[in-house]
Design a protein around this motif. Structure first.
Motif, PDB file in Angstrom:
ATOM      1  N   ARG A 148      -7.975  -0.740  20.621  1.00  0.00           N
ATOM      2  CA  ARG A 148      -6.524  -0.766  20.703  1.00  0.00           C
ATOM      3  C   ARG A 148      -6.047   0.519  21.360  1.00  0.00           C
ATOM      4  O   ARG A 148      -6.602   1.586  21.105  1.00  0.00           O
ATOM      5  CB  ARG A 148      -5.923  -0.903  19.300  1.00  0.00           C
ATOM      6  CG  ARG A 148      -4.430  -1.185  19.290  1.00  0.00           C
ATOM      7  CD  ARG A 148      -3.956  -1.435  17.875  1.00  0.00           C
ATOM      8  NE  ARG A 148      -2.538  -1.719  17.811  1.00  0.00           N
ATOM      9  CZ  ARG A 148      -1.861  -1.903  16.688  1.00  0.00           C
ATOM     10  NH1 ARG A 148      -2.506  -1.843  15.524  1.00  0.00           N
ATOM     11  NH2 ARG A 148      -0.573  -2.153  16.701  1.00  0.00           N
ATOM     12  N   LEU A 149      -5.049   0.420  22.230  1.00  0.00           N
ATOM     13  CA  LEU A 149      -4.576   1.564  23.008  1.00  0.00           C
ATOM     14  C   LEU A 149      -4.262   2.752  22.107  1.00  0.00           C
ATOM     15  O   LEU A 149      -3.484   2.651  21.166  1.00  0.00           O
ATOM     16  CB  LEU A 149      -3.331   1.177  23.800  1.00  0.00           C
ATOM     17  CG  LEU A 149      -2.673   2.308  24.614  1.00  0.00           C
ATOM     18  CD1 LEU A 149      -3.622   2.807  25.695  1.00  0.00           C
ATOM     19  CD2 LEU A 149      -1.359   1.842  25.220  1.00  0.00           C
ATOM     20  N   GLY A 150      -4.894   3.887  22.407  1.00  0.00           N
ATOM     21  CA  GLY A 150      -4.620   5.118  21.687  1.00  0.00           C
ATOM     22  C   GLY A 150      -5.509   5.360  20.491  1.00  0.00           C
ATOM     23  O   GLY A 150      -5.566   6.486  19.981  1.00  0.00           O
ATOM     24  N   GLN A 182       4.584   3.868  26.464  1.00  0.00           N
ATOM     25  CA  GLN A 182       5.134   3.334  25.219  1.00  0.00           C
ATOM     26  C   GLN A 182       4.008   3.204  24.194  1.00  0.00           C
ATOM     27  O   GLN A 182       3.417   2.145  24.005  1.00  0.00           O
ATOM     28  CB  GLN A 182       5.795   1.972  25.474  1.00  0.00           C
ATOM     29  CG  GLN A 182       6.941   2.010  26.462  1.00  0.00           C
ATOM     30  CD  GLN A 182       8.053   2.953  26.019  1.00  0.00           C
ATOM     31  OE1 GLN A 182       8.515   2.892  24.881  1.00  0.00           O
ATOM     32  NE2 GLN A 182       8.485   3.823  26.920  1.00  0.00           N
ATOM     33  N   SER A 183       3.698   4.331  23.556  1.00  0.00           N
ATOM     34  CA  SER A 183       2.623   4.347  22.564  1.00  0.00           C
ATOM     35  C   SER A 183       2.938   5.404  21.524  1.00  0.00           C
ATOM     36  O   SER A 183       2.922   6.604  21.814  1.00  0.00           O
ATOM     37  CB  SER A 183       1.276   4.647  23.235  1.00  0.00           C
ATOM     38  OG  SER A 183       0.265   4.824  22.270  1.00  0.00           O
ATOM     39  N   ASP A 184       3.212   4.957  20.308  1.00  0.00           N
ATOM     40  CA  ASP A 184       3.524   5.895  19.223  1.00  0.00           C
ATOM     41  C   ASP A 184       2.316   6.732  18.837  1.00  0.00           C
ATOM     42  O   ASP A 184       2.465   7.887  18.430  1.00  0.00           O
ATOM     43  CB  ASP A 184       4.030   5.135  17.995  1.00  0.00           C
ATOM     44  CG  ASP A 184       5.417   4.553  18.203  1.00  0.00           C
ATOM     45  OD1 ASP A 184       6.067   4.925  19.203  1.00  0.00           O
ATOM     46  OD2 ASP A 184       5.851   3.731  17.375  1.00  0.00           O
TER      47      ASP A 184
END
Length: 441
Positions: free
Chosen positions: A383-385, A168-170
């Motif tokens: 931050r993730l991504g 779940q990562s845009d």
């Protein structure tokens, strides 16, 4: 004189072009990728993926993985910005490339995509292990799922999986939802629990397990369920990015164009989610999105626009920073509400959330603590991504000078009153004594 003017004109004309060609803030300047293949047939069987990269401006250099001319650098400079290993069965690279060379390539801040399958060699497995994932030790093992397999004409062939276990990562997979499951046929891997940088992007279902599909299970499988990762990514501390897939077919034209129906579901999709998944993933790996930069870091006293050489304790100051995100074509303002700044000396004395004007500018104000020494403004953003930001700026803080202290301290008013009362009492007593001596009062 005319000759000198001509030379000067040429230099002033070409200098901006040269500066733009080597702009370190643009992550997508003249990107060149080396693609190593087991067989040149992969170039045509996976052409949709390669054409997608070329349409986005990447220059691809295709070579067989055992080509004796392979080299990643020349005269100490790297020739490529990224590396794609579509050669799962290669036992030894050609030329000067080896395991250490691949790892040094990543350590230099460059990007890597690895695709394996059931023929994965020890070399490919070792590279994956160094990146934080471990493929099943059984060389014949594949991911099997008897409930989330893709419906096909071959009964009992449950190694073709229809997976929708997306992260779940845009920023990694895009804001547009991937509606269709992704077709996967290959080997699974697990994440090294000691490596916090590796993340699952496509996970197996809870009913999946890793085993040899051609033999009966003598013992329960050691790798099962959601612990199996089908595709994982790593963002190193130097912001190099890696994608590791247990299936080379996942990138193939056949899987891109295939329809898919997940077992137990009535929804039949005319096209699998592979192309959308792989396209978004490759954009992330090659820094076409999720790449941040921080510029124009500045600070000063409130009401004074110039940056001082040092602060005094209890000064009121303002801090500013601009953060932008690369979108593949241009830098756009990065908007978030979790960026923080620390005023740091051995430990943070001040920790403040930064406000934003929604146009890339972040700012805050605070009072310098009542402690003098050498401080740092620190921004540590992870931050993730997104690429991590690590900024620090040193500034000394001095105490009050002797002539800067307040003349009257409010907290000392009781003592002031006691002193004046004592003086008044002494004066009254002395006056009374004099009157008694001279006038007999």
């Amino acid at each position: 004189m005319a000759k000198q003017l001509i030379i000067l004109t040429i230099i002033t004309t070409l200098l901006p072009l040269l500066c733009n060609s080597f702009n370190p803030l643009n992550p997508n300047t003249n990107p060149k990728i080396l693609v190593l293949l087991d067989d040149f047939l992969i170039k045509s069987s996976h052409s949709i993926f390669f054409n997608s990269l070329q349409s986005r401006g990447f220059k691809l250099d295709f070579k067989l993985a055992d080509d004796n001319q392979i080299t990643l650098q020349r005269y100490g400079n790297y020739l490529y910005d990224g590396l794609i290993l579509f050669s799962p069965s290669i036992k030894q690279f050609g030329g000067s490339l080896n395991l250490a060379g691949v790892l040094e390539f990543v350590d230099s801040g460059r990007d890597l995509i690895i695709a394996a399958d059931s023929t994965a060699s020890d070399l490919i497995r070792d590279i994956a292990t160094e990146c934080g994932v471990e493929f099943d030790e059984d060389a014949e093992a594949m991911v099997i799922d008897h409930t989330s397999y893709a419906v096909s004409d071959v009964e009992g062939d449950h190694t073709l999986i229809a997976s929708d276990g997306f992260i779940q990562s845009d920023v990694i997979l895009g804001s547009k939802k991937i509606e269709a499951p992704v077709l996967f046929k290959g080997i699974g891997h697990t994440l090294n629990p000691a490596n916090s940088l590796v993340v699952k992007v496509l996970s197996a279902s809870p009913s999946a397990y890793s085993a040899n599909p051609r033999t009966e299970l003598p013992n329960p499988p050691s790798v099962t369920g959601s612990a199996i990762s089908l595709v994982s990514v790593v963002q190193a501390r130097n912001n190099a990015r890696i994608a590791i897939s247990g299936s080379l077919d996942l990138f193939s034209n056949r899987y891109f164009r295939s329809g898919v129906q997940k077992a137990g579901s009535s929804n039949k999709h005319g096209k699998s989610g592979n192309e959308q998944f792989v396209t978004e993933l490759s954009k992330w790996v090659f820094h076409e999105k999720g790449h941040l930069k921080a510029v124009n870091v500045r600070h000063h006293k409130v009401g004074d626009g110039t940056e001082p050489a040092m602060y005094r304790i209890k000064d009121d100051l303002e801090y500013f920073i601009e953060i932008y995100e690369w979108t593949g074509k241009s830098w756009e303002p990065y908007v978030a509400n979790d960026v923080q700044v620390q005023f740091y000396m051995m430990s943070p004395y001040v920790l403040k959330n930064l406000l934003t004007d929604q146009k890339g500018l972040y700012f805050t104000s605070f009072k310098v603590p009542d402690v003098y020494g050498v401080f740092q403004f620190k921004v540590e953003y992870q931050r993730l991504g997104y690429t991590s930001l690590s900024l620090s700026k040193q500034i000394p803080v001095r105490p009050f000078r002797h002539n800067e202290y307040e003349r009257f301290l409010p907290a000392a008013f009781p003592y002031y009153g006691a002193s004046f009362s004592t003086v008044r009492a002494l004066s009254s007593s002395h006056t009374q004594s004099l009157l008694t001596v001279y006038f007999g009062y």
